[in-house]
Design a protein around this motif. Structure first.
Motif: not given
Length: 242
Positions: A98-120
Motif C-alpha cells: 500500500s506504500y513505497f518509497g525512496a532511500t539514500a544510504h551509506v554504501m558499504i561492501e554489502r548491498v543495501d545494508a549501510g546506514p540510512i541518511v534519507g527516506v521518502k
C-alpha cells in the motif's frame, strides 16, 4: 581536501544530477562514471579527495574502491528501507503493498545494508502497475537528491544518519527469476498475478513453464512505446516539495 564527486549513474540522469550538485558548489569537480570499468579507471589520488554518489545503478562497487574514497559513498535506492535489493518496484506490486518509497544510504561492501541518511515514503495509488510505480519512485528519488545535494556537494563530514534500519527480504536477480519459473500446477489467480508483474520480459527474464521436458515461454502482447524504466525528472523540473 574534498573537491570531487564521482557520479555513478546513467547518461540521462548524469546531466540533471551534475547540474544540481554544481548549483550547490560551482567549484565542485563532478566526474561521471557509468560502469565498474570507468570507476576502476580513476586514479587513487582522485578517489582520495572524492565522494561517490550512486543513483539507481546496477553497478556493485567493490570494497577496494569504497575504501579508497576519502569522503565516503552514498547510494540512492529506488525503494523504501523495507524493500532492499534489485528492482524492488516489481516485488512491491506483487506483494500488493500500500506504500513505497525512496532511500539514500551509506554504501558499504554489502548491498543495501549501510546506514540510512534519507527516506521518502508515499502511498501507492490504486491500480498502479510496475512502470507507474517506477515513475513515482524516480520522482521521489529526484526530490530526495535535491534535499541532500547541499550536504553532498559542500560538506566534507559524513551525512547525518537516521535511526531507520533496513528490513524485509532483499530481492535479487535470482529471486526475480524464481518468480518467472511457473509451476505446472499454478492456480489461475497466481498465474494472472505473475503475468501482471513479471510478464513483460524485462531484464531478459521471461515467464516459463516446463511440461514433459519441454520449456514454454510466455510472450507479452506488443505495446506501443514500451519502456523498461522511466528517466529521471530533468533538473529544471526538480523542486522541493511544498
Amino acid at each position: 581536501m574534498f573537491d570531487t564527486i564521482v557520479l555513478l549513474t546513467g547518461p540521462v540522469e548524469e546531466a540533471a544530477l551534475a547540474a544540481v550538485l554544481r548549483r550547490q558548489n560551482p567549484r565542485l569537480d563532478v566526474r561521471p562514471a557509468k560502469s565498474l570499468d570507468e570507476l576502476e579507471a580513476f586514479d587513487q589520488s582522485v578517489l582520495a579527495r572524492a565522494r561517490l554518489v550512486a543513483f539507481v545503478t546496477s553497478v556493485v562497487v567493490p570494497a577496494r574502491i569504497l575504501g579508497a574514497l576519502g569522503f565516503g559513498a552514498y547510494n540512492f535506492h529506488p525503494g523504501p528501507p523495507h524493500y532492499p535489493g534489485w528492482v524492488p518496484s516489481h516485488f512491491a506490486i506483487y506483494d500488493k503493498a500500500s506504500y513505497f518509497g525512496a532511500t539514500a544510504h551509506v554504501m558499504i561492501e554489502r548491498v543495501d545494508a549501510g546506514p540510512i541518511v534519507g527516506v521518502k515514503i508515499f502511498d501507492i495509488p490504486p491500480n498502479t502497475n510496475v512502470l507507474r510505480l517506477q515513475e513515482l519512485v524516480f520522482a521521489e528519488l529526484a526530490r530526495l537528491f535535491w534535499h541532500l545535494a547541499p550536504a553532498l556537494a559542500t560538506q566534507s563530514e559524513p551525512l547525518a544518519e537516521l535511526s531507520v534500519r533496513w528490513s524485509g527480504t532483499k530481492s535479487t536477480r535470482r529471486s526475480y527469476a524464481a518468480m518467472c519459473d511457473i509451476p505446472a500446477d499454478i492456480s489461475k489467480d497466481e498465474l494472472e498475478r505473475r503475468i501482471a508483474v513479471f510478464g513483460a520480459g524485462h531484464y531478459g527474464l521471461s515467464l516459463t513453464v516446463t511440461l514433459h521436458g519441454r520449456e514454454f515461454r510466455y510472450t507479452a502482447p506488443e505495446v506501443e512505446h514500451k519502456v523498461d524504466a522511466p528517466s529521471i525528472v530533468p533538473a529544471e523540473q526538480v523542486v522541493e516539495p511544498a
